[in-house]
Design a protein around this motif. Structure first.
Motif, short mmCIF file in Angstrom:
data_model
loop_
_atom_site.label_atom_id
_atom_site.label_comp_id
_atom_site.label_asym_id
_atom_site.label_seq_id
_atom_site.Cartn_x
_atom_site.Cartn_y
_atom_site.Cartn_z
N GLN A 17 8.80 -15.90 47.33
CA GLN A 17 8.14 -14.84 47.52
C GLN A 17 6.87 -15.30 48.27
OE1 GLN A 17 7.77 -11.37 47.14
NE2 GLN A 17 9.91 -11.86 47.46
N SER A 20 8.02 -15.48 51.73
CA SER A 20 8.09 -14.08 52.31
C SER A 20 6.83 -13.31 52.62
CB SER A 20 8.84 -13.10 51.21
OG SER A 20 9.02 -11.83 51.63
N GLY A 23 5.35 -15.02 55.59
CA GLY A 23 5.82 -14.51 56.87
C GLY A 23 5.34 -13.04 57.12
N ASN A 24 5.27 -12.04 56.10
CA ASN A 24 4.79 -10.61 56.18
C ASN A 24 3.53 -10.61 56.82
OD1 ASN A 24 7.33 -9.35 55.30
ND2 ASN A 24 6.49 -9.25 53.52
N ASP A 77 14.73 -7.65 50.15
CA ASP A 77 14.13 -8.91 50.68
C ASP A 77 14.63 -9.26 52.04
OD1 ASP A 77 11.72 -10.14 50.34
OD2 ASP A 77 12.30 -11.90 49.15
N LEU A 78 16.18 -9.27 52.00
CA LEU A 78 16.71 -9.63 53.15
C LEU A 78 16.23 -8.67 54.27
CD1 LEU A 78 20.41 -10.84 51.94
CD2 LEU A 78 18.56 -12.21 52.87
N ARG A 80 13.74 -6.97 54.65
CA ARG A 80 12.27 -7.13 54.95
C ARG A 80 12.14 -8.46 55.80
NH1 ARG A 80 9.57 -7.83 49.51
NH2 ARG A 80 7.75 -8.80 50.74
N GLY A 81 12.94 -9.64 55.29
CA GLY A 81 12.92 -11.01 56.06
C GLY A 81 13.58 -10.74 57.64
N THR A 82 14.67 -9.87 57.73
CA THR A 82 15.17 -9.83 58.85
C THR A 82 14.36 -9.09 59.83
OG1 THR A 82 17.47 -9.78 57.90
CG2 THR A 82 17.34 -8.78 60.21
N ALA A 85 11.48 -11.18 61.05
CA ALA A 85 11.87 -12.19 62.02
C ALA A 85 12.28 -11.60 63.29
CB ALA A 85 13.26 -12.71 61.52
N ASN A 109 10.03 -2.90 57.39
CA ASN A 109 9.47 -3.83 56.48
C ASN A 109 8.81 -2.98 55.36
OD1 ASN A 109 8.55 -6.07 55.12
ND2 ASN A 109 6.89 -6.51 56.60
#
Length: 126
Positions: A17, A20, A23-24, A77-78, A80-82, A85, A109
């Protein structure tokens, strides 16, 4: 909180987190900066793209009840991460990228966040 970090599952969640959320934050700052350079109107649309998916958090509790909470947490979460990215790559490669692409990524997101934030109250860390 230090005692909680002794639990391996919570430690991984906390570290994930931390990365994450960083990055957000970076993506949102970069994305909103690019959008506000294009048009204040589009900045308002981007705000709506963040706010509207939060309405779906209302059904998030029902989804978590029906399916495995840990799986939902991982999948959202994957997602959101994708999305972040992809958004970072688009902004880095083409600073003049279409703001509609960035707004779409912001919406995806926010949708992942709406479901992700419901889950932690249901998950038991071991």
């Amino acid at each position: 909180m230090i005692a909680s970090l002794r639990t391996v599952g919570f430690r991984w969640l906390w570290l994930g987190q931390l990365l994450s959320q960083f990055g957000n934050a970076v993506f949102l700052i970069m994305g909103f900066w690019v959008i506000q350079l294009k048009s204040p109107f589009l900045l308002g649309i981007a705000g709506l793209a963040m706010a509207i998916p939060q309405i779906l958090a209302v059904i998030g509790g029902a989804v978590v009840d029906r399916f495995d909470a840990k799986q939902i947490m991982l999948l959202t979460d994957l997602l959101r991460g994708t999305a972040v990215a992809v958004g970072l790559v688009i902004i880095a490669l083409d600073p003049q990228a279409s703001p509609y692409i960035i707004i779409t990524v912001i919406g995806v997101n926010a949708l992942g966040t709406a479901f992700f934030e419901v889950v932690p109250s249901f998950v038991e860390f071991r």
